[in-house]
Design a protein around this motif. Sequence first.
Motif, short mmCIF file in Angstrom:
data_model
loop_
_atom_site.label_atom_id
_atom_site.label_comp_id
_atom_site.label_asym_id
_atom_site.label_seq_id
_atom_site.Cartn_x
_atom_site.Cartn_y
_atom_site.Cartn_z
N MET A 673 0.83 -1.21 0.00
CA MET A 673 0.00 0.00 0.00
C MET A 673 0.86 1.25 0.00
O MET A 673 2.04 1.22 0.38
N ASN A 674 0.22 2.37 -0.38
CA ASN A 674 0.94 3.65 -0.25
C ASN A 674 0.95 4.09 1.21
O ASN A 674 0.30 3.46 2.06
N GLU A 675 1.66 5.14 1.52
CA GLU A 675 1.83 5.55 2.92
C GLU A 675 0.52 5.92 3.59
O GLU A 675 0.30 5.60 4.76
N LEU A 842 7.19 18.80 3.38
CA LEU A 842 6.11 18.65 2.42
C LEU A 842 6.58 18.08 1.08
O LEU A 842 5.79 17.47 0.36
N THR A 843 7.84 18.24 0.76
CA THR A 843 8.35 17.67 -0.50
C THR A 843 8.39 16.15 -0.45
O THR A 843 8.56 15.50 -1.49
N LYS A 844 8.21 15.57 0.74
CA LYS A 844 8.19 14.11 0.87
C LYS A 844 6.86 13.52 0.41
O LYS A 844 6.73 12.31 0.25
N PHE A 845 5.85 14.38 0.20
CA PHE A 845 4.52 13.90 -0.15
C PHE A 845 4.24 14.13 -1.63
O PHE A 845 4.57 15.17 -2.19
N GLU A 846 3.65 13.12 -2.24
CA GLU A 846 3.18 13.25 -3.61
C GLU A 846 1.70 13.58 -3.61
O GLU A 846 0.99 13.31 -2.65
N GLN A 847 1.26 14.17 -4.70
CA GLN A 847 -0.17 14.47 -4.89
C GLN A 847 -0.76 15.24 -3.71
O GLN A 847 -1.73 14.80 -3.08
N SER A 855 -8.13 21.34 -5.98
CA SER A 855 -7.80 21.07 -7.38
C SER A 855 -6.32 21.31 -7.68
O SER A 855 -5.72 20.59 -8.48
N GLN A 856 -5.72 22.29 -7.06
CA GLN A 856 -4.31 22.61 -7.35
C GLN A 856 -3.59 23.06 -6.09
O GLN A 856 -4.16 23.75 -5.25
N VAL A 857 -2.31 22.67 -5.99
CA VAL A 857 -1.46 23.09 -4.89
C VAL A 857 -0.13 23.57 -5.46
O VAL A 857 0.48 22.89 -6.30
#
Length: 923
Positions: A673-675, A842-847, A855-857
């Motif tokens: 699974m993902n994190e 925060l750069t450790k997280f995708e999506q 909708s956008q970050v």
Amino acid sequence: MDYSKTLNLPKTDFPMRGNLPQNEPKVQAWWDEIDIYSKVQQHRKGKPKFILHDGPPYANGNIHIGHALNKILKDMIVRFKTMQGFDAPYVPGWDTHGLPIEQAISNSGKVDRKKMSVHEFREYCKEYALEWVEKQKEQFQRLGVRGDWKNPYITLLPKYEAQQIRLFGEMVKKGYIYKGLKPVYWSPSSESALAEAEIEYKEKTSPSIYVAFEVKDGKGKLPDDAAVVIWTTTPWTLPANLAISIHPDFDYVLVEAGGRKLLLAEGLLQQASEEIGWEQVKVLDKWKGAELEHITCKHPFYDRASVVILGEHVTLDAGTGCVHTAPGHGEEDFAVGQKYNLDVLCPIDDQGKFTSEAPGFEGMFYDAANKPITQKLEESGHLLKLSFIKHQYAHDWRTKKPVIYRATEQWFASIDQFRQQMLDEIKRIHWTPNWGEIRLHNMIADRGDWCISRQRAWGVPIPIVYCRECNTPIVTDETIKHIADIFEKEGSNAWFIRSEKELLPEGTACACGCKEFRKETDIMDVWFDSGSSHFAVLETREELQWPADLYLEGSDQYRGWYNSSLITGVAVKGQAPYKGILSHGFTLDGEGRKMSKSLGNTIDPTKVSNQLGADILRLWVSSVDYQADVRISDSILSQITEVYRKIRNTLRFFLGNLTGFDPKTDRVRTSEMNELDRYAMIRLNRMTDKVLKAYDSYDFHVVYQAVHHFCAVEMSAFYLDIAKDRLYASAPNDPARKASQTVLYESLVSIAKLIAPILPHTADEVWKYIPGAELESVQLAEMPEVNTTVYDAALEEKWSRFIEIKEHVYKSLEVARKDKVIGNALGALVTLYPDESTVQFLTKFEQLEELFIVSQVKLEQADAAVPSDADTYEGLSVSVKPAEGEKCERCWIITPEVGAHEAHPTLCKRCAEVVEHHHADLS
């Protein structure tokens, strides 16, 4: 194009609304149809036993909210223990003898007791009790309490009564039962002796009088014109006065006050002077109490002596240190009177009226005699002071009327002979809460011998006959066995129907040679009835065992059932009949007031079940700290209903998003699974571990809080909020979607099992819809196991920190929504301005868009300029603007990619691909 058919929207027949009042009876009918109790017992056959022995409620009237609290607590424990892997049978019981039933029959107007025999009257009592057993049985079952309702134990049944007689016989054999003349609590309103367990204390106004007893023979110490001063709040006991007790070690002074020479304790001189109103007091002489022994005084209005005696029971708490002593009206008076060979004078009859032994007051009710007695003292000059006080006074807990101490011949169970053994047993018991040990210890340490005889008709008779020649009581192994065997076949009414000869073995004779006998007319204390239940039930039913693992009752039972059961258990078997005691408090209204019909603040549990659902009431029970007094009101139940709705809706979401999920083929390993999914699995197992431990320690409010928090916060407000997009919009076989479904499935199964002891109707309702559920009922399942292999402390810490950041972003989104910058979160472009530490995190997280559900970050660097309108938090600033692009008709995300696929101009890239694959599969 209509895209609704391509959406993975929740699909389930599981209803959004519980409609518990309508659906619960259907669930209960299904339980009856499949005989769920027998199925569970068969399923657990051969497993280690856990026995919760039911303390019998009284079969007289509809159940109240206190009954519901008690029975639901028991049911939750039995259900949990069963699912924990124990064979945990539950045999409900009823207490069916006693005064309230007699009074109900007598007051019904349907019978004239004077025109019928005792056994005929008892038949009416039996019929009345059994009617209420059936009514209460239905009411307990409506609460969802699972048990052997087809075969409960009832104290009036012949087999039970026979075992009670056998227990009594064992106590006789060991020398623990005797008949004696001594003061006992006597209830004029019930016309019967009472045990300590049947006494409650209420405020009462009583006369407070100081009385002078003139000296008759001062033994060379007190002059003939002196008097000894006593104080009492029971003037009605003065006709029975035979002595005055003083303490041997106290200092006593002869004073001149109010024109008289008076003796009283030096330690109470000032207090008595103020209360009586002596302005000047002169001390004439002083002695130790021991020096004044055998001085003789005159009774204030009868021609008899009142001797001065020594007693260690005298205190300096109040009064004069000279205690009016009537051996027929007090335990301590009786005890000290025995040392001095005083008579046991008790001029009061069964109805509380004076007999001819109290000349001048014959026929008067004892309490009404206070005034004429006081007037007589005043007329003769013996009354020094009259006032009135309010104090706590003993009352009959059934009739709520005051009781008195009255010396009568009664049957007693000797406590002294095995008191220490009971105190030793108390140390071995597991107590919840801990203070229960001290409470029962003190009660056993301080209690006197147990008066077990009652002067009533509706109960188990004391199985003793008396020789008509010498009046010797006859009770032997042979007579007990014979009587018990008769009772087992015919019930205890045989005692009142059969002759003495028929009740005794052939050839029974007294030591004096007489063969003619008369029956004892007293019955046993009802606490002896219920206190025999361990012997009559645990010892005789194959599915049970002795001792019980747990007794669970209200805190009033330390002086009641816990107490009487301990006495009979240790007396007969040398051991307590329970390994553990758990007690709960009383039910109060929402403002903390005791419930009463006069206040109109009672809560009817059956009405709650029929209006809101039994599961709501059960959830309330789980929510409170039941070891103390608990509050319940419509408002509180309304709050509980909201919590129930949160839990139910979470379960419904799980079910709705498991359409097409086969746990045998579709489950994803946690390691794959993902994190986010792994974090959800960690939190599920943490919650499961917490709940199982809470169940084990009977901390149901922790279960309630943990399950509610997991459903409402960790699932609904966090994980499910994020996972919705995946579940609704991703391709059905997308691995990420299957992983999320696995989280939902594992959570659903675990929660269904974990809530089953508390919300059995809802749990079984949910169980029917769970994909792949093989067992017929969740009640046949075992509690979920905690999978510690999924634990990852670093991952937990990482996601806990992310949740804090997400809460900051959520606050900014809410502000933007209120300011109409955006319509909802999916309409937002969120720009983050973090400090160095936060940007690296925060750069450790995708999506991040999926995680923040926008909708956008945009994630700026630490040195980026922060706009003045941004919201600032610790380590982070947040700016919210409308998202750029078009809204995808399928997933509602706003993105410039909408329309990139020529065949699907209103869809984003992901949705277009999902729809294309879907159309391909259909073709």
